[in-house]
Enzyme design. Structure first.
Site: not given
Length: 184
Positions: A76, A84-86
């Site tokens: 991620n 960041v993929c959050l």
């Protein structure tokens, strides 16, 4: 809170007064780097990353932009940009959250519980799903190579050490082999 700028100031000061090392960029409070340590009992334990934070004018009503400066192998996290993929940062951000939440809860949770079904790094996601043992090994290798305290002190050292690491890896040489070679 009377204004976003006061809240920004308070959140950044709280972060600076905690255990985190914060380095402001251009002497402002809207861009800064934070020294982030991998969570205990995780593959990332012992790793140290410089995380760049950019606060939009509408912070805390709009989420901060978070990105790893030195490399990290994670499904991620985009390996090239460090973004960041959050969900909690990108989609479900709330003004109830603050910067300490990002570094004490959200990023540690991201590293402890990667989501391979929503990747920014397809190679990491694929490896995690197909060969967990090899994935774990690659995470540790990246921590060893890129996530040391000296890697975050200045960015030119990062680039130099990357080139050295790659040339050693490509040539298959060890320190013993190099001893007999003359310096250029």
């Amino acid at each position: 809170m009377s204004s976003p700028s006061k809240r920004r100031e308070m959140d950044v000061m709280k972060l600076m007064m905690s255990d985190y090392t914060v380095e402001t960029i251009n002497d402002g409070l809207s861009e800064f780097n934070v020294e982030f340590h991998g969570p205990k009992e995780s593959l990332y334990e012992g790793g140290v990353w410089k995380v760049r934070v950019e606060l939009p004018d509408a912070y805390p009503y709009k989420s901060p932009s978070i990105g790893f400066v030195n490399k990290i192998f994670h499904p991620n996290v985009d390996e090239l940009s460090g973004s960041v993929c959050l969900d909690v940062i990108n989609q479900s951000w709330s003004p109830m959250f603050d910067l300490l939440n990002v570094f004490e809860v959200f990023l540690p949770q991201l590293l402890l519980y990667p989501n391979a079904s929503d990747p920014l790094n397809g190679d990491a996601a694929s490896l995690m799903m197909k060969d967990k043992k090899l994935y774990d090994q690659k995470v540790r290798e990246y921590c060893e190579r890129y996530a040391k305290k000296e890697n975050i002190t200045n960015s030119t050292a990062d680039e130099d050490s990357d080139e050295e690491d790659m040339s050693e890896e490509e040539s298959g040489s060890s320190d013993d082999d190099i001893a007999g070679h003359a310096d250029p």
